[in-house]
Structure formats: structure tokens, C-alpha cells
Design a protein around this motif. Structure first.
Motif, PDB file in Angstrom:
ATOM      1  N   GLY A 172      -0.516  -4.139   0.929  1.00  0.00           N
ATOM      2  CA  GLY A 172      -1.783  -3.846   1.348  1.00  0.00           C
ATOM      3  C   GLY A 172      -3.170  -4.429   1.924  1.00  0.00           C
ATOM      4  O   GLY A 172      -4.022  -3.573   2.161  1.00  0.00           O
ATOM      5  N   ASP A 175      -5.561  -2.561   4.316  1.00  0.00           N
ATOM      6  CA  ASP A 175      -5.223  -1.341   3.981  1.00  0.00           C
ATOM      7  C   ASP A 175      -5.174  -0.387   2.803  1.00  0.00           C
ATOM      8  O   ASP A 175      -5.658   0.634   3.830  1.00  0.00           O
ATOM      9  CB  ASP A 175      -3.378  -1.455   4.371  1.00  0.00           C
ATOM     10  CG  ASP A 175      -2.867  -1.950   5.385  1.00  0.00           C
ATOM     11  OD1 ASP A 175      -3.181  -2.239   6.861  1.00  0.00           O
ATOM     12  OD2 ASP A 175      -1.600  -2.649   5.029  1.00  0.00           O
ATOM     13  N   LEU A 176      -5.678  -0.969   2.036  1.00  0.00           N
ATOM     14  CA  LEU A 176      -6.206  -0.201   0.955  1.00  0.00           C
ATOM     15  C   LEU A 176      -7.452  -0.639   0.412  1.00  0.00           C
ATOM     16  O   LEU A 176      -8.610  -1.615   0.285  1.00  0.00           O
ATOM     17  CB  LEU A 176      -5.331  -0.587  -0.485  1.00  0.00           C
ATOM     18  CG  LEU A 176      -3.709  -0.668  -0.537  1.00  0.00           C
ATOM     19  CD1 LEU A 176      -3.110  -1.062  -1.210  1.00  0.00           C
ATOM     20  CD2 LEU A 176      -3.991   1.277  -0.595  1.00  0.00           C
ATOM     21  N   TYR A 192       4.286   4.558  -2.983  1.00  0.00           N
ATOM     22  CA  TYR A 192       2.950   5.649  -2.620  1.00  0.00           C
ATOM     23  C   TYR A 192       1.589   4.402  -3.207  1.00  0.00           C
ATOM     24  O   TYR A 192       2.666   5.585  -4.789  1.00  0.00           O
ATOM     25  CB  TYR A 192       3.177   7.193  -2.849  1.00  0.00           C
ATOM     26  CG  TYR A 192       5.171   7.415  -2.565  1.00  0.00           C
ATOM     27  CD1 TYR A 192       4.935   7.701  -1.014  1.00  0.00           C
ATOM     28  CD2 TYR A 192       6.159   7.145  -2.868  1.00  0.00           C
ATOM     29  CE1 TYR A 192       5.633   8.695  -0.295  1.00  0.00           C
ATOM     30  CE2 TYR A 192       7.247   7.411  -2.239  1.00  0.00           C
ATOM     31  CZ  TYR A 192       7.206   8.816  -0.686  1.00  0.00           C
ATOM     32  OH  TYR A 192       8.399   8.913  -0.170  1.00  0.00           O
ATOM     33  N   ASP A 195      -5.274   6.561  -2.848  1.00  0.00           N
ATOM     34  CA  ASP A 195      -6.201   5.312  -2.317  1.00  0.00           C
ATOM     35  C   ASP A 195      -7.275   6.138  -2.759  1.00  0.00           C
ATOM     36  O   ASP A 195      -7.843   7.110  -1.572  1.00  0.00           O
ATOM     37  CB  ASP A 195      -6.563   4.922  -0.958  1.00  0.00           C
ATOM     38  CG  ASP A 195      -6.678   3.822  -0.207  1.00  0.00           C
ATOM     39  OD1 ASP A 195      -7.812   3.787  -1.152  1.00  0.00           O
ATOM     40  OD2 ASP A 195      -7.016   3.013  -0.073  1.00  0.00           O
ATOM     41  N   ASN A 200      -6.527   9.641   0.362  1.00  0.00           N
ATOM     42  CA  ASN A 200      -5.413   9.427   1.269  1.00  0.00           C
ATOM     43  C   ASN A 200      -3.865   8.833   0.233  1.00  0.00           C
ATOM     44  O   ASN A 200      -3.985   8.093  -0.681  1.00  0.00           O
ATOM     45  CB  ASN A 200      -5.036   9.115   2.892  1.00  0.00           C
ATOM     46  CG  ASN A 200      -5.564   8.102   2.519  1.00  0.00           C
ATOM     47  OD1 ASN A 200      -6.059   6.944   1.790  1.00  0.00           O
ATOM     48  ND2 ASN A 200      -6.471   7.359   4.070  1.00  0.00           N
ATOM     49  N   LYS A 202      -1.197   6.405   1.214  1.00  0.00           N
ATOM     50  CA  LYS A 202      -0.727   5.071   1.690  1.00  0.00           C
ATOM     51  C   LYS A 202       0.655   5.163   1.039  1.00  0.00           C
ATOM     52  O   LYS A 202       1.434   4.986  -0.422  1.00  0.00           O
ATOM     53  CB  LYS A 202      -1.279   3.974   1.567  1.00  0.00           C
ATOM     54  CG  LYS A 202      -2.783   4.212   2.225  1.00  0.00           C
ATOM     55  CD  LYS A 202      -3.784   3.049   2.735  1.00  0.00           C
ATOM     56  CE  LYS A 202      -4.599   3.590   4.049  1.00  0.00           C
ATOM     57  NZ  LYS A 202      -6.082   4.395   2.732  1.00  0.00           N
ATOM     58  N   LEU A 210       3.579  -1.493   5.870  1.00  0.00           N
ATOM     59  CA  LEU A 210       2.511   0.230   5.930  1.00  0.00           C
ATOM     60  C   LEU A 210       3.586   1.430   6.676  1.00  0.00           C
ATOM     61  O   LEU A 210       3.437   0.768   8.168  1.00  0.00           O
ATOM     62  CB  LEU A 210       0.988   0.112   6.777  1.00  0.00           C
ATOM     63  CG  LEU A 210       0.300   0.672   6.353  1.00  0.00           C
ATOM     64  CD1 LEU A 210       0.848   2.183   4.959  1.00  0.00           C
ATOM     65  CD2 LEU A 210      -0.815   1.379   6.612  1.00  0.00           C
ATOM     66  N   ILE A 213       0.782   7.173   6.242  1.00  0.00           N
ATOM     67  CA  ILE A 213      -0.512   7.753   5.753  1.00  0.00           C
ATOM     68  C   ILE A 213      -0.884   9.266   5.292  1.00  0.00           C
ATOM     69  O   ILE A 213      -0.330   9.906   6.401  1.00  0.00           O
ATOM     70  CB  ILE A 213      -1.557   7.601   6.071  1.00  0.00           C
ATOM     71  CG1 ILE A 213      -1.656   5.544   6.056  1.00  0.00           C
ATOM     72  CG2 ILE A 213      -3.150   7.812   5.256  1.00  0.00           C
ATOM     73  CD1 ILE A 213      -3.465   5.346   7.108  1.00  0.00           C
TER      74      ILE A 213
END
Length: 354
Positions: A172, A175-176, A192, A195, A200, A202, A210, A213
Motif C-alpha cells: 500500500g 496507495d493508502l 481489505y 482507509d 473507502n 482498498k 492494488l 477500491i
């Protein structure tokens, strides 16, 4: 030279004595506590609580080895009163692995506590990667191969550890924003991650890619307002939609199935839900952190029973956070500001005894 020899002798004596066998015990009550109270048939029983090294005691308390260890520990300042004690400070969430070990994240201690009842040991893991220590570990889950995954909200990553706590990989990165809740579908390997600041869920592959989303900020179906904790069972993902005061249930692809809970002033309503978990009978456990309750619902979302209220006694909580279950239908509550994990037993069928 003489002093060095004496020091080495002390170290050898202490390290040798450290092999004294220990047993892990839950801190238990003087009398039985069950819910609901009579005359209703009991459905839950208080088992005990976990706080840290206080749950472990030597099988041979008065052995010569222990006396030697205590003597030399006092000399060099290694006694429990002089040194750092491994006790929970602000437990967040947890999981029980296939070996029966209870792993608890502690955001204040910046570490993972590993209670190993079979081995009689307590381990504390603070290393997230080869170059980084944990800063705020929250969500934790176990992969199909036994690896441990931990979501760190401050470091904005999920860290993969071996079953022995060795850092393996980072998931992540980039991405996080603020990962909190974590759940794994062991059949597909999907990871899973809630975030919270991006509102959401992710979804990552087992190798860290990834994949998808789910959701965006909002109040409708499959939209979220600061989701926090997650649970996954039988193809269903349970999402604590904290600021929307509800739990949403999605399928593994992110499609809405149902929701439970509503905002209100009565016991059974939700204000600031946090942890969520299920048991083998599909009962759903939700932490209502604002009013310090563990709320229990059936699979359809009908409210069944509250356990809790503000305090530090048995059956009370103070700003609880996560909740999780194991294969024996024990329920574990991270009683955050009481610095403990409270353990309950769901009484059904042959699962009334530990």
C-alpha cells in the motif's frame, strides 16, 4: 579482568534461568459473571482479561533457579520494578491465529503483543520493516499461510510479517492515506483495508497489488464516512462506517448486501461504532465506543443484548476499540483506556468450556 568475569557469570546465570517454564493464565474473577442475568438463560460468560506479562507465572515459583535469577537481577537493576514492564497500554485490535496465539495491536506501545498460551510466552514485536518501527498499529489479520499483516495508520502502509514476527514486505505504499481496519479473505487471498481519511475500502492481492477500491464519501449504500474496523466471514465483508453510525455488509466484490444499526439515544443504537466481528452462529458484535458497550445483533441486524457501560469493573469498558473472535467462539474486546483485553465465551453447544 575479575570484574568482567563476574559480569559474564551474572549474564550466564540470568540467561540460563530465563528458561524457567511459564504458564499463561487469564486474570479471572472471584465469582462467575454471565449475561444476560437470571432468570434469562446465560449466553455469555466472563473468562478473564489479558494485560501483559502479569498473565504469566513460573510453574516453579520458588525454585533455586528463580531465586538466583531474582538475586542477580536485583543487583544489576533488571528486576520488574527497575526495568520496563511489558503491559498493554492502549490496545486497538487483535486476532487469534491457527496456533491459538492472541496477537494484539497497541498504538501507545507502538507494537504487537503476542500471547502464546501453548508456549507460555509473551512476545512484543515493534519492528514493522527492516528499517522502520511501528508508529500506530491498528488493524491486524492472518493470511492463509500464517503470515501476519498489520495496518499502521501513521505510517500509511500495511506490513507483512512472518509468523515469528520477521518483516517480510510492505503493502500500500503510495496507495493508502490512513489505513485502520484490516481483513483477509483467506480463500482468495484478497486483503481489505479501511482507509479512514479517504472514506473507502482498498482491496489488495496477496502479493500487494492494488486490485480495487470500494466506495467514496457519502451516506448512501456503499459510501462511507470514516470507516474504521473490518471483519470478513463466509464471503461477507463487515465495515464499521463510523461517522455514519452503522455497519455495512458487502459481498467480496464490494456490492451492498445490508446494513445494521442506526443513530440514536437508546442502548442498541450506534453513535461511534468501532470494532466489528462475527461468531459461528452469525451473531454480530459491534463496539459502541462512545457509550462503552459491546452490542450484539443477530445475522439480520436485530439487536439482542448489550454488555458494558463505562467503568473498569467486570462487564464494563472505557473507550473500547476492536473486537474479534476465535474458532472456539471466544470474544475478545480491546478495552483501550483500561489497558486490557477482555475475554468472553459465547455459550452454545459444546463451546461452553475453554
Amino acid at each position: 579482568m575479575q570484574r568482567l568475569s563476574l559480569f559474564l557469570l551474572i549474564v550466564l546465570l540470568i540467561s540460563g534461568c530465563a528458561e524457567t517454564r511459564q504458564v499463561m493464565r487469564f486474570a479471572e474473577a472471584d465469582q462467575e459473571h454471565v449475561w444476560p442475568s437470571a432468570p434469562e438463560p446465560p449466553r455469555y460468560r466472563f473468562v478473564g482479561e489479558l494485560t501483559g506479562e502479569e498473565n504469566f507465572e513460573a510453574l516453579e515459583k520458588d525454585s533455586a533457579a528463580n531465586r538466583v535469577r531474582d538475586f542477580f537481577s536485583a543487583i544489576v537493576g533488571l528486576g520488574s520494578k527497575a526495568g520496563f514492564r511489558n503491559i498493554l497500554q492502549r490496545p486497538q485490535s487483535g486476532v487469534v491465529d491457527s496456533e491459538g496465539r492472541i496477537l494484539v495491536t497497541d498504538a501507545s506501545r507502538l507494537a504487537i503483543f503476542v500471547f502464546d498460551r501453548a508456549a507460555g510466552t509473551l512476545s512484543v514485536w515493534d519492528q514493522a520493516s527492516k528499517t522502520t518501527n511501528f508508529a500506530s498499529p491498528v488493524g491486524i489479520s492472518v493470511a492463509a499461510n500464517g503470515d501476519i499483516l498489520v495496518a499502521d495508520s501513521e505510517l500509511a502502509r500495511v506490513f507483512r510479517l512472518s509468523p515469528q514476527g520477521k518483516p517480510l514486505a510492505v503493502i500500500g505504499l503510495g496507495d493508502l492515506a490512513r489505513p485502520t481496519g484490516l481483513a483477509i479473505d483467506t480463500s482468495s487471498g484478497k486483503i481489505y483495508v479501511a482507509d479512514t481519511s479517504e472514506h473507502n475500502i482498498k482491496v489488495f492481492a496477496d502479493d500487494g497489488r492494488l486490485l480495487d477500491i470500494f466506495g467514496r464519501q457519502g451516506t448512501g449504500e456503499t459510501t462511507f464516512n470514516a470507516p474504521t474496523h473490518l471483519a470478513f466471514r463466509d464471503g461477507q465483508l463487515y465495515v464499521t462506517d463510523t461517522f455514519n453510525a452503522r455497519v455495512q455488509v458487502l459481498d467480496s466484490e464490494g456490492d451492498f448486501l445490508r446494513s445494521l444499526g442506526e443513530r440514536g439515544l437508546y442502548v442498541g443504537n450506534l453513535v461511534r461504532p468501532k470494532g466489528v466481528a462475527t461468531d459461528s452462529d452469525e451473531n454480530i458484535y459491534v463496539i459502541e465506543s462512545f457509550h462503552d458497550y459491546l452490542l450484539i445483533y443477530d445475522s439480520s441486524g436485530q439487536f439482542l443484548l448489550p454488555i458494558g457501560g463505562t467503568g473498569s469493573g467486570i462487564g464494563q469498558f472505557y473507550l473500547p476499540a476492536g473486537v474479534w473472535t476465535d474458532s472456539h467462539d471466544r470474544i475478545y474486546v480491546a478495552d483501550m483506556f483500561n489497558g486490557r483485553v477482555v475475554v468472553l465465551q459465547y455459550l452454545t453447544g459444546n463451546k461452553q468450556d475453554l
